[in-house]
Write a protein that holds these residues in place. Structure first.
Motif, PDB file in Angstrom:
ATOM      1  N   ASP A 213       0.857  -1.192   0.000  1.00 12.89           N
ATOM      2  CA  ASP A 213       0.000   0.000   0.000  1.00 12.89           C
ATOM      3  C   ASP A 213       0.895   1.244   0.000  1.00 12.89           C
ATOM      4  O   ASP A 213       2.087   1.149   0.297  1.00 12.89           O
ATOM      5  N   ARG A 288     -11.087  -8.009   7.368  1.00 14.02           N
ATOM      6  CA  ARG A 288     -11.778  -7.787   6.087  1.00 14.02           C
ATOM      7  C   ARG A 288     -10.750  -7.602   4.985  1.00 14.02           C
ATOM      8  O   ARG A 288      -9.555  -7.467   5.256  1.00 14.02           O
ATOM      9  N   ASP A 291      -8.482  -2.061   1.474  1.00 18.40           N
ATOM     10  CA  ASP A 291      -8.847  -1.129   0.404  1.00 18.40           C
ATOM     11  C   ASP A 291      -7.756  -0.066   0.345  1.00 18.40           C
ATOM     12  O   ASP A 291      -7.613   0.680   1.322  1.00 18.40           O
ATOM     13  N   GLU A 293      -5.940  -2.665  -1.311  1.00 17.75           N
ATOM     14  CA  GLU A 293      -5.210  -3.905  -1.609  1.00 17.75           C
ATOM     15  C   GLU A 293      -6.032  -4.866  -2.480  1.00 17.75           C
ATOM     16  O   GLU A 293      -5.507  -5.497  -3.402  1.00 17.75           O
TER      17      GLU A 293
HETATM   18  N1  GLY Z   1      -5.386  -0.180   3.042  1.00 21.20           N
HETATM   19  C1  GLY Z   1      -5.466  -0.451   4.422  1.00 21.20           C
HETATM   20  C2  GLY Z   1      -6.770  -0.932   4.911  1.00 21.20           C
HETATM   21  O1  GLY Z   1      -7.629  -1.363   4.174  1.00 21.20           O
HETATM   22  O2  GLY Z   1      -6.965  -0.895   6.110  1.00 21.20           O
END
Ligand code: GLY
Ligand code: AMP
Length: 426
Positions: A213, A288, A291, A293
């Motif tokens: 990320d 979960r 996001d 990723e």
């Molecule tokens: N990109 C880090 C998260 O989804 O927490």
């Protein structure tokens, strides 16, 4: 099957694309969805955190399977409510979700089961935190709010003054509400970060391909922390050797620890890892898909995603071979001007046809359709995603496409993937 996906960001768009391709799926619905998702799924105006509303919607549309993607509804027990109403779901129950919902829980779990992580101490009042930090006198240090804080609950003060200001905000001004009743103070670790999402049915764990990320808003990892400004997969720091060590010392022990605690985790467990000089350590767990990723991991998935979701539900994941492509995948986030601080909404987006562009996949995060025009409706707006034979090829495709998409104030990082390329060339 009719599948309902709960959520409305880029991660959900990426999930929906894969679900739609499943040989078993006839149609996909989403709540609340967004402008771009509406080209791929029937969107319903029910908030992702409205548990009663989502259960009612699942009944109304006769959903055969529900995927709950964001953290808030998971923490609030949406999966338990859906299961109670008879719907098979993908996502952990609330008693397992605590692995993300409480940093105090996850740190204590890791300590108890000997899972490598930063050393830490838990506090329930501001004075004691400050006294401890004064005494230690080691900067930077890391302070984390116990509960969910929209991804902003971590501060890394460089000085006592910064620590005092941060602790006051979290514990006294309660900028994250009850999430700041307790804080964890931990050792500052160094090393490259790796995100690994893993499928688990509580019996076995199958890590997905790795990703990286880019959390800061500006090039060179400068500026404020964001939800993520771009991702690449694979992450070159996640070598076979590191993967093996993570499996043995982190992934399997975590699944076993949750079982021993009577909190069996079923779903996608996200391991935020740091590859320190002393080996991989857990920075955070999320309950979960990550996001953004997900946007670079799922395009590389070759196995039917509904086969995986059903295997997890039936606890037969160990029988399933999950296959991945060797390609690289890159996602460049185009954000609204001002993000992660305040930003305007309703700005027209041009350059896309039906929300898409040839040669890439545009995952929509913050868009809506107003009078037939595609407009911005959030901080992170689009995730411009490409597959390539290697990282360079994928990045070129993502960035060529970004050049063709416009909205006033749009900003994106120009250096997504550069850290990974440097690591590869070493
Ligand atoms: N990109 C880090 C998260 O989804 O927490
Ligand atoms: P989190 O919200 O837990 O993902 O933390 C946000 C970011 O803070 C992480 O991605 C790391 O870059 C950084 N971070 C968290 N914990 C530590 C730590 N113990 N040492 C160094 N950096 C950290």
């Amino acid at each position: 099957m009719k599948v309902l996906v709960v959520g409305g960001g880029g991660r959900e768009h990426a999930l929906i694309r894969r679900i739609k391709e499943s040989k078993r799926v006839d149609s996909v619905a989403c709540c609340p969805g967004n402008g771009g998702i509406s080209y791929d799924a029937e969107c319903y105006n029910v908030s992702a955190t409205d548990i009663d509303g989502v259960v009612a919607l699942a009944k109304e549309i006769k959903a055969d399977f529900v995927v709950v993607a964001p953290d808030d509804p998971l923490v609030a027990g949406m999966v338990d409510a859906l299961n109670g109403a008879g719907f098979p779901t993908f996502g952990p129950k609330a008693n397992a979700e605590i692995i993300e919902g409480s940093k105090v829980f996850s740190k204590n779990l890791m300590l108890k089961y000997n899972i490598p992580t930063a050393e830490y101490k838990v506090f329930d009042n501001a004075e004691d935190v400050i006294e401890y930090i004064k005494e230690k006198n080691e900067f930077p240090t890391v302070i984390k709010a116990d509960g969910l804080a929209l991804g902003k609950g971590v501060i890394i003060p460089e000085s006592l003054e910064e620590a005092e200001a941060g602790v006051k905000e979290i514990m006294e001004d309660k900028i994250f509400g009850e999430s700041g009743n307790n804080v964890v103070v931990e050792e500052f670790l160094t090393g490259p970060e790796v995100s690994v999402l893993a499928f688990t049915d509580g019996k076995c764990v199958k890590p997905m391909v790795s990703s990286m990320d880019h959390k800061r808003a500006l090039d060179g990892d400068k500026g404020l922390n964001t939800g993520g400004m771009g991702t690449v997969s694979p992450n070159p720091y996640y070598t076979d050797e590191v993967a093996k060590e993570c499996m043995e010392k982190i992934f399997i022990p975590t699944i076993e620890a949750m079982n021993k605690e009577g909190r069996t985790f079923k779903g996608c467990l996200y391991f935020g890892l740091m590859i320190t000089p002393k080996g991989p350590k857990v920075i955070e767990y999320n309950c979960r898909f990550g996001d953004p990723e997900t946007q670079v991991v799922l395009p590389r998935l070759k196995t039917d995603i509904m086969d995986i979701f059903e295997a997890i539900n039936n606890e037969t994941l160990s029988d399933l071979d999950i296959e991945w492509s060797d390609e690289a995948c890159t996602c460049v986030i185009m954000a609204s001007g001002g993000y992660p601080k305040s930003y305007p909404k309703g700005i027209e987006i041009t350059g896309l046809t039906d929300g898409q562009l040839d040669g890439v996949t545009v995952y929509h995060a913050g868009t809506s359709i107003n009078d037939g025009r595609l407009v911005t409706s959030g901080g992170r707006v689009l995730g411009v995603t490409a597959l390539g034979k290697d990282l360079n090829e994928a990045l070129k495709k993502s960035y060529d496409a970004v050049e063709k998409i416009e909205f006033d104030g749009a900003h994106y990082r120009k250096d997504i993937g550069q850290r990974a390329l440097k690591a590869i060339s070493k």
